[in-house]
Design a protein around this motif. Structure first.
Motif, PDB file in Angstrom:
ATOM      1  N   PHE A  91     -21.289  57.399  53.141  1.00 54.11           N
ATOM      2  CA  PHE A  91     -20.795  56.714  54.331  1.00 54.11           C
ATOM      3  C   PHE A  91     -21.685  55.501  54.629  1.00 54.11           C
ATOM      4  N   PRO A  92     -21.087  54.324  54.845  1.00 55.01           N
ATOM      5  CA  PRO A  92     -21.872  53.084  54.865  1.00 55.01           C
ATOM      6  C   PRO A  92     -22.576  52.806  56.190  1.00 55.01           C
ATOM      7  N   VAL A  93     -23.682  52.096  56.097  1.00 59.92           N
ATOM      8  CA  VAL A  93     -24.406  51.590  57.263  1.00 59.92           C
ATOM      9  C   VAL A  93     -24.599  50.087  57.095  1.00 59.92           C
ATOM     10  N   SER A  94     -24.933  49.420  58.174  1.00 51.94           N
ATOM     11  CA  SER A  94     -25.062  47.958  58.165  1.00 51.94           C
ATOM     12  C   SER A  94     -26.496  47.545  57.848  1.00 51.94           C
ATOM     13  N   TYR A  95     -26.652  46.770  56.784  1.00 55.17           N
ATOM     14  CA  TYR A  95     -27.934  46.153  56.468  1.00 55.17           C
ATOM     15  C   TYR A  95     -27.861  44.683  56.899  1.00 55.17           C
ATOM     16  N   ALA A  96     -27.697  43.774  55.952  1.00 55.12           N
ATOM     17  CA  ALA A  96     -27.615  42.354  56.305  1.00 55.12           C
ATOM     18  C   ALA A  96     -26.238  41.992  56.859  1.00 55.12           C
TER      19      ALA A  96
END
Length: 396
Positions: A234-239
């Motif tokens: 499940f994705p998270v926000s980096y840049a």
């Protein structure tokens, strides 16, 4: 390992706030640099957000990205279950009082000692993806339940975990058939569509493919499967921003609703739970001008907390405590004597002096877990924040 009651859970992902700066400077004054600030309240928030987005799914936290005792304790108090892959991870959860029935062992390839260690602890659910692995469980057939892992390739993911593990639907049927002959119980299926998956459609396609395999199992007269493990990723926000988790999981829930009501669904979130929960704080050891850029040499780098830049391709948001608006082309280099130890080659920064502090966000996943002591530079110390829930503090 150290503790602090200060909180940064509400800070914005951009420039440092006054409270954030106060926390950072106070922590460095007390513990020195480099530091990793682990906020257990963010761990709680992330777990609760994913649990709300997947209401009918049992979440087994994957220890791999951040196998830290405080994380285990925090999630255990939230009612989480756990995903184990090694005997060391078995030892970790056992030491923190995690009941064995809240764990599964998901490494598809295991030594006999790994199986025995998990069984001695009380973990009885394992994963296989080939016939060789299945046969390892013949001596333990009266004690175990197995999940057969399927492969669904995903070139878009940070790490295409189906490249290394998983089998085809056809081989899954062969494994399940052979298990019946050997008297080994197959509990269900599992898959992992890859780390930091950008599209929920990957999960939808995998769920529907697993549904077909489950139907084929019944049609062949084999025992019906009762479990589906949809993995992590499940994705998270980096840049850059990613889809909010409730929107991301909506089509996944729709696909899961098509499964028989008797099927229990599990997931193995790792990065999503811990990535936003850690900030790295490093200091400038020295500086030099090279080819028109200022090189700042930090006390942590690629061989330490920023190891994810090499192994994980994560792009950590970086800010400075010095928030002057006039910036210059700069390079951030790690402390070791290796030329590949460079954190950022093309970054605009204000003019810094030796001892100035630099902060990287989203540093909870695959950072300290993959750090080394190369060149005898010590790993960053972890400072634990808010292990006692803020809400509980207010009630007290």
């Amino acid at each position: 390992m150290a503790n602090s009651a200060l909180d940064f859970s509400a800070f914005s992902p951009s420039a440092l706030s006054a409270e954030e700066t106060q926390l950072i400077e106070a922590s460095v004054a007390q513990f020195g640099a480099p530091l990793l600030l682990l906020d257990c309240d963010v761990v709680r928030q992330q777990y609760r957000a994913l649990a709300a987005a997947l209401p009918n799914v049992t979440l087994h936290f994957a220890l791999k990205p951040l196998p830290h005792e405080a994380v285990v304790r925090t999630l255990l108090a939230e009612g989480a279950s756990f995903d184990l892959a090694t005997s060391g991870e078995v030892d970790l959860v056992a030491s923190q009082g995690v009941p064995a029935d809240k764990t599964i062992h998901t490494h598809p390839i295991k030594r006999d000692s790994d199986i025995r260690d998990a069984l001695a602890y009380g973990c009885t659910v394992f994963v296989v993806d080939n016939l060789n692995e299945l046969e390892k469980f013949i001596p333990y057939k009266d004690e175990v339940e197995l999940l057969v892992r399927l492969s669904f390739r995903n070139a878009e993911a940070f790490a295409d975990l189906s490249k290394k593990f998983g089998c085809s639907p056809e081989l899954a049927i062969t494994i399940i058939t052979k298990a019946k002959q050997l008297g080994i119980r197959i509990k269900g299926l599992s898959f992992h569509v890859g780390s930091q998956t950008s599209s929920p459609q990957k999960y939808v396609d995998a769920i529907l493919a697993c549904k077909i395999v489950m139907e084929q199992v019944v049609a062949l007269g084999l025992p019906a499967l009762s479990t589906l493990d949809i993995g992590g990723g499940f994705p998270v926000s980096y840049a850059k921003q990613v889809t909010p988790i409730d929107e991301f999981c909506a089509p996944i829930n729709t696909a899961l609703a098509s499964l028989p009501e008797t099927v229990q669904v599990l997931a193995e979130p790792g990065r999503f739970i811990v990535a936003p929960a850690v900030m790295s704080v490093v200091s400038v050891m020295g500086q030099a001008e090279r080819e028109g850029k200022i090189w700042y040499y930090l006390d942590d780098g690629i061989y330490g907390s920023f190891s994810g830049l090499m192994f994980d391709e994560a792009n950590y948001p970086i800010v400075t405590v010095n928030q002057d608006t006039l910036c210059y082309p700069s390079v951030l280099a790690g402390p070791t004597c290796d030329s590949i130890d460079v954190v950022a080659e093309h970054i605009m920064l204000p003019k810094l002096t030796n001892g100035d502090l630099i902060v990287a966000r989203m540093m909870g996943a695959y950072t300290s877990a993959t750090a080394t002591d190369f060149n005898f530079f010590k790993r960053a110390q972890t400072v634990i924040l808010n292990e006692v829930c803020i809400a509980e503090q207010k009630l007290g």
